[in-house]
Motif scaffolding. Structure first.
Motif: not given
Length: 469
Positions: A231-251
């Motif tokens: 679920d979160i992988a799909q949302r991240l890709v839709r939000a442009g994560v492949q053009r970013a450095q990455g993602f954060f967890v546990n904030v």
């Protein structure tokens, strides 16, 4: 949820408190990831320590007045540790000036600041941290100001915590409608348009920030106690994560580091799996096929998580995970509070209360501790850094029954001085025995617990180090 510089400190005790503040930085010792891209955090990066919350200075002053030097030293060490700077509103010109001030000060200390952009429309779906820009155009202008403030300086940007965990009018990967349904009257948006706008806003922000070569941008990856990997992988890709450095967890959460390492790694592997054209591309776009913390692993039994590791080892094929991540370790030293202790004597709370407390365990839970100190030397290939993103010591909000984060049967347990009127009980936090400070304000009792219960323990310096203003 910002941090503020000290404007003036006077008096002998206050000067002693000021002396414990230092712009210390955390350094990495060994390169652990490819630094060929200018967007990758340099392998020997030093992380910036911003001026502390004014409430922390007051707490140190009060502790010294009470001759509690040990606890004053603990708070001093906590606020002398690198942590993020939050930007939560203002005009585009204001945020440009504020960001520029921070990155300039950090550069003067040869350190990299961690900046949190937290101003997206429908922020937190009107809950404890409600707010944000009024619409997409206003948000894009604000992001432009944010990016302009960074200029050519080095910065790590965490883009909009909770923005992919809480999305207006969203449907999850299994087709289930989610709870966030804000009032759209006056916006001119339909529910579908409000949903798409969230992704449009994040994609715009990714591109605006990544256009600056020295900026490392990370999107919201929630945490292992929340969304499933696919679920979160799909949302991240839709939000442009492949053009970013990455993602954060546990904030702003409390999940253990060992679980976040696996969770973040699986997200990166799922993104690779669902975007690999091997064997004719049969798996392209199929994020729902990815193994997660929920299957084949059991989320409540960490010993089973190796089964999900094995699934990726068997199914990645030629796919190579390349999406990096960072972990907020500011308050996860002892993991989340499972609340079950309140079912036993003397509290004797019923199962319904325990269940409600579990649901609100993200909100100022007692008995927690600071986690791993910030560093880019993680030893994990896809893990760029451990960071203190949530400012330890600042309240998550007024955690009470009225807001839905607490429940309590006062007929089963109460204490002298606790409210007896139901209207006041609804605003009271029985876990702390007080009325919690609003979100972002200093919470002295929680701050002291976090410092006292840190894992690994804090090692305060004494005598105090020199001060850098």
């Amino acid at each position: 949820m910002g941090t503020y510089p000290i404007r003036s400190v006077s008096g002998g005790v206050a000067l002693a408190a000021c002396a414990v503040l230092t712009m210390t930085t955390a350094a990495a010792a060994t390169p652990i990831h490819d630094a060929s891209s200018p967007h990758t955090i340099p392998p020997h990066a030093r992380l910036y320590t911003p001026p502390p919350d004014k409430g922390a200075i007051k707490q140190i002053t009060d502790l010294l007045k009470a001759r509690d030097v040990r606890d004053a030293r603990l708070i001093a060490e906590m606020i002398s540790t690198p942590q993020a700077v939050w930007f939560t509103g203002g005009t585009p010109d204001q945020v440009r000036r504020d960001v520029h001030r921070v990155v300039t000060k950090a550069a003067a200390h040869h350190a990299i600041p961690v900046l949190v952009a937290y101003n997206i429309p429908f922020r937190d779906c009107s809950q404890y941290s409600a707010g944000g820009a009024v619409d997409t155009a206003a948000y894009e202008a604000w992001i432009d100001g944010f990016a302009a403030g960074i200029g050519d300086k080095r910065a790590i940007v965490l883009l909009e915590p909770d923005s992919l965990g809480i999305i207006p009018y969203n449907t999850d990967i299994n087709g289930n409608a989610e709870w966030c349904k804000p009032d759209l009257s006056g916006t001119g948006l339909t529910p579908d348009e409000a949903n798409q706008a969230r992704y449009d806003q994040l994609n715009y922000a990714v591109d605006a920030l990544e256009a600056h070569r020295n900026v490392s941008v990370y999107l919201d990856g929630t945490h292992s106690g929340w969304l499933g990997v696919g679920d979160i992988a799909q949302r991240l890709v839709r939000a442009g994560v492949q053009r970013a450095q990455g993602f954060f967890v546990n904030v702003s959460n409390y999940q253990t580091t060992e679980r976040q390492i696996k969770y973040g790694t699986w997200i990166s592997e799922c993104i690779a799996f669902a975007n690999d054209p091997e064997e004719g591309g049969w798996r392209l776009g199929h994020y729902s096929w990815c193994a997660s913390q929920y299957y084949p692993a059991n989320p409540n039994d960490f010993s089973t998580w190796v089964q999900t590791d094995q699934w990726y080892a068997s199914n990645l094929g030629t796919a190579v995970p390349t999406t990096h991540f960072v972990i907020d370790t500011s308050r996860n030293g002892r993991g989340p509070n499972d609340m079950t202790a309140y079912a036993a004597a003397p509290y004797n709370q019923p199962a319904s209360v325990i269940s409600a407390l579990q649901g609100g365990s993200w909100c100022n839970p007692p008995g927690r501790g600071l986690g791993l100190r910030p560093t880019v030397n993680t030893g994990v290939p896809l893990l760029d850094a451990y960071l203190w993103v949530k400012i330890p010591g600042e309240s998550d909000g007024q955690c009470d029954a009225a807001g839905g984060a607490r429940a309590w049967d006062y007929s089963a347990y109460t204490e002298p001085g606790w409210p007896t009127d139901p209207s006041q009980q609804a605003l009271f936090d029985p876990l702390w025995g007080l009325y919690d400070p609003p979100a972002g304000q200093w919470f002295p009792q929680q701050a002291l617990q976090l410092a006292q219960l840190a894992v690994p323990p804090l090692q305060p310096q004494w005598p105090v180090p020199p001060v850098h203003h």
